[in-house]
Design a protein around this motif. Structure first.
Motif, PDB file in Angstrom:
ATOM      1  N   GLY A 173       0.752  -1.473  -0.014  1.00 46.65           N
ATOM      2  CA  GLY A 173       0.098  -0.112  -0.033  1.00 46.65           C
ATOM      3  C   GLY A 173       0.917   1.333   0.066  1.00 46.65           C
ATOM      4  N   GLU A 174       1.907   1.340   0.957  1.00 46.24           N
ATOM      5  CA  GLU A 174       2.843   2.324   0.786  1.00 46.24           C
ATOM      6  C   GLU A 174       3.785   2.477  -0.313  1.00 46.24           C
ATOM      7  OE1 GLU A 174       2.239   4.474   3.108  1.00 46.24           O
ATOM      8  OE2 GLU A 174       1.133   3.009   4.478  1.00 46.24           O
ATOM      9  N   PHE A 175       3.987   1.607  -0.886  1.00 48.88           N
ATOM     10  CA  PHE A 175       4.786   1.487  -2.404  1.00 48.88           C
ATOM     11  C   PHE A 175       4.032   2.070  -3.431  1.00 48.88           C
ATOM     12  CE2 PHE A 175       7.149  -2.764  -1.520  1.00 48.88           C
ATOM     13  CZ  PHE A 175       7.916  -2.073  -0.508  1.00 48.88           C
ATOM     14  N   ALA A 176       2.677   1.947  -3.359  1.00 49.52           N
ATOM     15  CA  ALA A 176       1.504   2.555  -4.479  1.00 49.52           C
ATOM     16  C   ALA A 176       1.468   4.006  -4.080  1.00 49.52           C
ATOM     17  CB  ALA A 176       0.183   2.022  -4.165  1.00 49.52           C
ATOM     18  N   ARG A 177       1.701   4.268  -2.986  1.00 54.08           N
ATOM     19  CA  ARG A 177       1.592   5.939  -2.720  1.00 54.08           C
ATOM     20  C   ARG A 177       2.668   6.513  -3.000  1.00 54.08           C
ATOM     21  NH1 ARG A 177      -1.012   6.340   3.376  1.00 54.08           N
ATOM     22  NH2 ARG A 177      -0.734   8.435   3.010  1.00 54.08           N
ATOM     23  N   LEU A 178       3.968   6.113  -2.709  1.00 50.61           N
ATOM     24  CA  LEU A 178       5.378   6.480  -2.979  1.00 50.61           C
ATOM     25  C   LEU A 178       5.753   6.396  -4.453  1.00 50.61           C
ATOM     26  CD1 LEU A 178       7.312   5.494   0.257  1.00 50.61           C
ATOM     27  CD2 LEU A 178       6.920   7.959  -0.621  1.00 50.61           C
ATOM     28  N   SER A 193      -0.096  -6.636   6.936  1.00 52.09           N
ATOM     29  CA  SER A 193      -0.232  -5.348   7.897  1.00 52.09           C
ATOM     30  C   SER A 193       1.240  -5.162   8.758  1.00 52.09           C
ATOM     31  CB  SER A 193      -1.615  -5.527   8.695  1.00 52.09           C
ATOM     32  OG  SER A 193      -1.309  -4.624   9.964  1.00 52.09           O
ATOM     33  N   ALA A 194       1.524  -4.099   8.940  1.00 49.59           N
ATOM     34  CA  ALA A 194       2.480  -3.769   9.536  1.00 49.59           C
ATOM     35  C   ALA A 194       1.921  -3.127  11.063  1.00 49.59           C
ATOM     36  CB  ALA A 194       3.559  -2.794   9.116  1.00 49.59           C
ATOM     37  N   GLY A 195       0.919  -3.384  11.402  1.00 54.27           N
ATOM     38  CA  GLY A 195       0.155  -3.234  12.787  1.00 54.27           C
ATOM     39  C   GLY A 195       0.700  -1.733  13.173  1.00 54.27           C
TER      40      GLY A 195
END
Length: 228
Positions: A173-178, A193-195
């Motif tokens: 999810g963060e890769f897509a944002r960045l 999930s990274a909690g």
């Protein structure tokens, strides 16, 4: 910015936790101080992601009056660990209705650190630090949680140019944002999930990579990013 909002001249960040704590019906049994520490740690990291430092902390406590002091100690622990004075903590407790499970939310208001150099994300080398963990895994594997002190010290010294916490949507999810649609290779489970942000993405000026490798000795891996 990641999950931050500009409010006037301030940066607002927040995180919450539910059903984690000392009540009998909590899904994950954990000390209230630890729950508040992990929640405040996420909120603090979101401030760093926005190139800001907190100056005020607001606590919403849904666990009853007895939990307030424990939550307060957990928040203070974050700032002590970073070598900072904890800002004033204010907020509210739900004391009219007894709750069966624990719950809290922590908001921080911060000031942007204007002296920091601006970098485009594409100018940086990107690393993962820590492992994606959630629930009981966080308690069982504390040594695999990204540690706050080296992150903050390296950020403060501008060895790290960008801190990017990873949350419930996982690394993918963060890769897509960045990085948009570019292909990213990592040995970690990118869908997990990274909690409470147990793994962090760190953007580092290539000139500082060797310094960073001497600071982050465990679970520190460079991402392989395809060219556009």
């Amino acid at each position: 910015m990641r999950n931050a909002m500009k409010v006037g001249t301030f940066i607002a960040t927040m995180d919450n936790a539910a059903a984690i704590g000392q009540k009998p019906q909590d899904v994950v049994s954990a000390p209230d101080q630890l729950t508040a520490y992990m929640t405040a740690r996420v909120t603090f990291l979101e401030q760093l992601a926005a190139q800001a430092l907190p100056v005020q902390v607001l606590l919403a406590n849904f666990s009853g009056d007895a939990a307030w002091s424990r939550y307060e100690k957990g928040i203070q622990q974050v700032f002590t660990e970073a070598g900072l004075t904890c800002p004033a903590i204010s907020g509210s407790t739900e004391s009219n209705m007894p709750t069966l499970q624990s719950g809290l939310a922590i908001t921080m208001l911060g000031e942007i650190q204007q002296q920091r150099r601006a970098f485009d994300h594409d100018q940086l080398s990107w690393y993962t630090y820590g492992l994606p963990l959630v629930g009981e895994e966080v308690l069982a594997q504390p040594e695999d949680v990204a540690q706050l002190l080296p992150i903050f010290q390296a950020w403060q010294a501008e060895i790290i140019q960008q801190v990017w916490p990873v949350g419930s949507k996982g690394l993918q999810g963060e890769f897509a944002r960045l990085f948009g649609e570019r292909s990213i290779e990592s040995s970690l489970d990118c869908a997990k999930s990274a909690g409470p942000c147990t793994v962090i993405l760190l953007g580092i000026d290539p000139a500082h990579e060797q310094q960073a490798q001497k600071i982050f000795l465990r679970n520190f891996e460079k991402l392989r990013i395809s060219v556009k």
